[in-house]
Design a protein around this motif. Sequence first.
Motif, PDB file in Angstrom:
ATOM      1  N   PHE A  52     -86.492 -20.911 104.612  1.00 21.53           N
ATOM      2  CA  PHE A  52     -85.925 -19.915 105.524  1.00 21.53           C
ATOM      3  C   PHE A  52     -85.114 -18.844 104.800  1.00 21.53           C
ATOM      4  N   GLY A  53     -85.022 -18.936 103.482  1.00 22.52           N
ATOM      5  CA  GLY A  53     -84.389 -17.901 102.672  1.00 22.52           C
ATOM      6  C   GLY A  53     -85.403 -16.926 102.097  1.00 22.52           C
ATOM      7  N   HIS A  54     -86.644 -17.035 102.528  1.00 21.56           N
ATOM      8  CA  HIS A  54     -87.744 -16.174 102.068  1.00 21.56           C
ATOM      9  C   HIS A  54     -88.306 -15.382 103.243  1.00 21.56           C
ATOM     10  N   ARG A  55     -89.099 -14.380 102.941  1.00 17.48           N
ATOM     11  CA  ARG A  55     -89.887 -13.669 103.956  1.00 17.48           C
ATOM     12  C   ARG A  55     -91.344 -13.617 103.508  1.00 17.48           C
ATOM     13  N   ASN A  56     -91.810 -14.648 102.838  1.00 21.54           N
ATOM     14  CA  ASN A  56     -93.164 -14.605 102.299  1.00 21.54           C
ATOM     15  C   ASN A  56     -94.166 -15.294 103.223  1.00 21.54           C
ATOM     16  N   MET A  57     -95.418 -15.376 102.772  1.00 27.04           N
ATOM     17  CA  MET A  57     -96.477 -15.937 103.603  1.00 27.04           C
ATOM     18  C   MET A  57     -96.505 -17.460 103.619  1.00 27.04           C
ATOM     19  N   ARG A  58     -95.747 -18.099 102.787  1.00 26.78           N
ATOM     20  CA  ARG A  58     -95.752 -19.569 102.729  1.00 26.78           C
ATOM     21  C   ARG A  58     -94.813 -20.121 103.795  1.00 26.78           C
ATOM     22  N   ARG A  59     -95.261 -20.031 105.043  1.00 25.14           N
ATOM     23  CA  ARG A  59     -94.429 -20.403 106.178  1.00 25.14           C
ATOM     24  C   ARG A  59     -95.183 -21.406 107.032  1.00 25.14           C
ATOM     25  N   LEU A  60     -94.482 -22.244 107.712  1.00 32.29           N
ATOM     26  CA  LEU A  60     -95.096 -23.296 108.509  1.00 32.29           C
ATOM     27  C   LEU A  60     -96.073 -22.752 109.551  1.00 32.29           C
ATOM     28  N   ASN A  61     -95.713 -21.695 110.238  1.00 33.40           N
ATOM     29  CA  ASN A  61     -96.601 -21.134 111.264  1.00 33.40           C
ATOM     30  C   ASN A  61     -97.370 -19.911 110.787  1.00 33.40           C
ATOM     31  N   ILE A  95     -94.258  -5.292 114.066  1.00 31.44           N
ATOM     32  CA  ILE A  95     -95.526  -5.980 114.236  1.00 31.44           C
ATOM     33  C   ILE A  95     -95.366  -7.448 113.867  1.00 31.44           C
ATOM     34  N   VAL A  96     -95.847  -8.316 114.738  1.00 36.76           N
ATOM     35  CA  VAL A  96     -95.904  -9.750 114.450  1.00 36.76           C
ATOM     36  C   VAL A  96     -97.368 -10.068 114.176  1.00 36.76           C
ATOM     37  N   PHE A  97     -97.621 -10.743 113.060  1.00 36.14           N
ATOM     38  CA  PHE A  97     -99.003 -11.015 112.679  1.00 36.14           C
ATOM     39  C   PHE A  97     -99.120 -12.394 112.048  1.00 36.14           C
ATOM     40  N   ARG A  98    -100.333 -12.805 111.854  1.00 33.63           N
ATOM     41  CA  ARG A  98    -100.603 -14.109 111.230  1.00 33.63           C
ATOM     42  C   ARG A  98    -101.133 -13.892 109.818  1.00 33.63           C
ATOM     43  N   PHE A  99    -100.545 -14.611 108.872  1.00 33.13           N
ATOM     44  CA  PHE A  99    -101.018 -14.575 107.488  1.00 33.13           C
ATOM     45  C   PHE A  99    -102.327 -15.372 107.411  1.00 33.13           C
ATOM     46  N   HIS A 100    -103.417 -14.751 107.795  1.00 35.35           N
ATOM     47  CA  HIS A 100    -104.699 -15.451 107.917  1.00 35.35           C
ATOM     48  C   HIS A 100    -105.359 -15.789 106.586  1.00 35.35           C
ATOM     49  N   LEU A 101    -104.926 -15.182 105.494  1.00 33.20           N
ATOM     50  CA  LEU A 101    -105.511 -15.471 104.180  1.00 33.20           C
ATOM     51  C   LEU A 101    -104.682 -16.463 103.375  1.00 33.20           C
ATOM     52  N   ALA A 102    -103.579 -16.926 103.946  1.00 35.62           N
ATOM     53  CA  ALA A 102    -102.703 -17.845 103.213  1.00 35.62           C
ATOM     54  C   ALA A 102    -103.400 -19.187 102.988  1.00 35.62           C
ATOM     55  N   ASP A 103    -103.109 -19.798 101.856  1.00 34.97           N
ATOM     56  CA  ASP A 103    -103.662 -21.100 101.511  1.00 34.97           C
ATOM     57  C   ASP A 103    -102.803 -22.177 102.168  1.00 34.97           C
ATOM     58  N   PRO A 104    -103.344 -22.931 103.111  1.00 32.78           N
ATOM     59  CA  PRO A 104    -102.531 -23.935 103.816  1.00 32.78           C
ATOM     60  C   PRO A 104    -102.015 -25.046 102.908  1.00 32.78           C
ATOM     61  N   THR A 105    -102.600 -25.195 101.726  1.00 38.67           N
ATOM     62  CA  THR A 105    -102.096 -26.217 100.800  1.00 38.67           C
ATOM     63  C   THR A 105    -100.912 -25.699  99.989  1.00 38.67           C
ATOM     64  N   ASP A 106    -100.625 -24.395 100.084  1.00 35.22           N
ATOM     65  CA  ASP A 106     -99.539 -23.782  99.318  1.00 35.22           C
ATOM     66  C   ASP A 106     -98.307 -23.628 100.209  1.00 35.22           C
ATOM     67  N   LEU A 107     -97.840 -24.746 100.726  1.00 37.39           N
ATOM     68  CA  LEU A 107     -96.701 -24.743 101.633  1.00 37.39           C
ATOM     69  C   LEU A 107     -95.645 -25.679 101.071  1.00 37.39           C
ATOM     70  N   ASN A 108     -94.436 -25.169 100.940  1.00 37.07           N
ATOM     71  CA  ASN A 108     -93.324 -25.980 100.461  1.00 37.07           C
ATOM     72  C   ASN A 108     -92.181 -25.786 101.443  1.00 37.07           C
ATOM     73  N   LEU A 109     -91.869 -26.811 102.200  1.00 40.36           N
ATOM     74  CA  LEU A 109     -90.830 -26.706 103.219  1.00 40.36           C
ATOM     75  C   LEU A 109     -89.428 -26.810 102.634  1.00 40.36           C
ATOM     76  N   GLY A 110     -89.337 -27.073 101.363  1.00 44.50           N
ATOM     77  CA  GLY A 110     -88.042 -27.177 100.704  1.00 44.50           C
ATOM     78  C   GLY A 110     -87.666 -25.878 100.008  1.00 44.50           C
ATOM     79  N   ALA A 111     -87.080 -26.005  98.831  1.00 46.17           N
ATOM     80  CA  ALA A 111     -86.623 -24.838  98.069  1.00 46.17           C
ATOM     81  C   ALA A 111     -87.570 -24.562  96.908  1.00 46.17           C
ATOM     82  N   ARG A 112     -87.690 -23.300  96.577  1.00 47.94           N
ATOM     83  CA  ARG A 112     -88.454 -22.878  95.406  1.00 47.94           C
ATOM     84  C   ARG A 112     -87.947 -21.511  94.978  1.00 47.94           C
ATOM     85  N   ARG A 113     -88.374 -21.073  93.806  1.00 51.47           N
ATOM     86  CA  ARG A 113     -87.949 -19.778  93.287  1.00 51.47           C
ATOM     87  C   ARG A 113     -88.869 -18.684  93.835  1.00 51.47           C
TER      88      ARG A 113
END
Length: 164
Positions: A88-97, A57-75
Amino acid sequence: MADRETFEVEALGHVVGGRIEPTDDYWGGTRAIIRLDADRFTPDATKGLEDFSHLEIVFRFHLADPTDLNLGARRPRDNPDWPEVGIFGHRNMRRLNWLGVSRCRLIKVDGLDLHVEELDAVDGTPVLDVKPWFTDFGPRGEVHQAQWTTDMLADYFARRAQDA
């Protein structure tokens, strides 16, 4: 960057039931329905799907906070014991799209209602695509991953104590 492309996609259905808020763990046994849009599809759209045990299933994280986006590295999960990894080393909801991909068990097909288990998307989630899982499209060759992912996901598909 002048060559960025944008695309418009339409939800072909929504998740009904299951969890109402995203959480990090205990998706085991969670049941929901993927309800396909009856204004666009007839039950013929799901013909043959019952022959498959799992869906992708491909879906949209519709509840994600658009201000909680970090295109770099984080833990991951902000855990200081785990290494910093890039977006790109994560599979979480903090994704550009804000796109998620999940493989879930197909319990039954009831017209345009797909009853599923262990879909890690919440009630109301827009579903962008449904594909039957073909084992032939699974990974080929040796599979390996970082140890922190195994540690982090130890309870991801476990059942919560009150559900066991």
